[in-house]
Design a protein around this motif. Structure first.
Motif, PDB file in Angstrom:
ATOM      1  N   ASN A   1      29.177 -42.935  -1.299  1.00  0.00           N
ATOM      2  CA  ASN A   1      27.881 -42.593  -1.418  1.00  0.00           C
ATOM      3  C   ASN A   1      26.867 -43.594  -0.626  1.00  0.00           C
ATOM      4  N   GLU A   2      26.556 -43.110   0.560  1.00  0.00           N
ATOM      5  CA  GLU A   2      25.902 -44.172   1.302  1.00  0.00           C
ATOM      6  C   GLU A   2      24.391 -43.442   1.783  1.00  0.00           C
ATOM      7  N   LYS A   3      23.377 -44.247   1.771  1.00  0.00           N
ATOM      8  CA  LYS A   3      21.941 -43.609   2.100  1.00  0.00           C
ATOM      9  C   LYS A   3      21.425 -44.470   3.254  1.00  0.00           C
ATOM     10  N   SER A   4      20.885 -43.976   3.934  1.00  0.00           N
ATOM     11  CA  SER A   4      20.302 -44.480   5.214  1.00  0.00           C
ATOM     12  C   SER A   4      19.062 -43.807   5.560  1.00  0.00           C
ATOM     13  N   GLN A   5      18.286 -44.550   6.201  1.00  0.00           N
ATOM     14  CA  GLN A   5      17.092 -44.040   6.653  1.00  0.00           C
ATOM     15  C   GLN A   5      16.972 -44.030   8.431  1.00  0.00           C
ATOM     16  N   LYS A   6      16.481 -42.809   8.793  1.00  0.00           N
ATOM     17  CA  LYS A   6      16.416 -42.780  10.111  1.00  0.00           C
ATOM     18  C   LYS A   6      15.011 -42.125  10.430  1.00  0.00           C
ATOM     19  N   LEU A   7      14.371 -42.869  11.393  1.00  0.00           N
ATOM     20  CA  LEU A   7      13.241 -42.489  12.000  1.00  0.00           C
ATOM     21  C   LEU A   7      13.321 -41.414  12.747  1.00  0.00           C
ATOM     22  N   LYS A   8      12.494 -40.207  12.115  1.00  0.00           N
ATOM     23  CA  LYS A   8      12.622 -38.875  13.038  1.00  0.00           C
ATOM     24  C   LYS A   8      11.298 -38.706  13.839  1.00  0.00           C
TER      25      LYS A   8
ATOM     26  N   THR B   1       5.402 -37.281  17.287  1.00  0.00           N
ATOM     27  CA  THR B   1       5.755 -37.836  18.585  1.00  0.00           C
ATOM     28  C   THR B   1       7.314 -38.441  18.311  1.00  0.00           C
ATOM     29  N   SER B   2       8.254 -38.291  19.131  1.00  0.00           N
ATOM     30  CA  SER B   2       9.595 -39.024  19.109  1.00  0.00           C
ATOM     31  C   SER B   2       9.351 -40.470  19.537  1.00  0.00           C
ATOM     32  N   PHE B   3       7.980 -40.861  20.149  1.00  0.00           N
ATOM     33  CA  PHE B   3       8.148 -42.295  20.458  1.00  0.00           C
ATOM     34  C   PHE B   3       6.846 -42.995  19.720  1.00  0.00           C
ATOM     35  N   LYS B   4       6.993 -44.355  19.561  1.00  0.00           N
ATOM     36  CA  LYS B   4       5.726 -45.108  18.916  1.00  0.00           C
ATOM     37  C   LYS B   4       4.573 -45.114  19.896  1.00  0.00           C
ATOM     38  N   PRO B   5       3.402 -44.235  19.351  1.00  0.00           N
ATOM     39  CA  PRO B   5       2.374 -44.214  20.409  1.00  0.00           C
ATOM     40  C   PRO B   5       1.421 -45.404  20.383  1.00  0.00           C
TER      41      PRO B   5
END
Length: 87
Positions: free
Chosen positions: A35-42, A59-63
């Protein structure tokens, strides 16, 4: 003497056959649950005000501090992609 050699050979063969019957072969499968948890920025949810109206875009980029506007619409494509599209 020949009898002793023949007896030794016969005894060796009997022992070999008995040992082969004692051999057990099995196949094992070892599994474990991971069981692995991960966080991914959408993307980034950005709230903006344009012409006195509030809006929200992802947005897919940091504004930065401001977003570009083209034809009265907020541009949500990454700056690098926009520059490559013009090439």
């Amino acid at each position: 003497m020949a009898g002793a050699v023949a007896g030794g050979y016969a005894g060796n063969q009997v022992q070999k056959n008995m040992q082969q019957k004692d051999t057990v072969t099995s196949v094992e499968q070892r599994c474990r649950t991971v069981n692995e948890k991960s966080q991914k920025l959408k993307g980034y949810d950005v709230t903006y005000r344009l012409d006195g109206k509030d809006g929200t875009v992802r947005t897919s980029f940091k504004p930065g501090a401001t977003l570009p506007v083209k034809d009265g619409q907020v541009v949500t494509t990454p700056p690098v992609a926009a520059a490559q599209a013009k090439s």
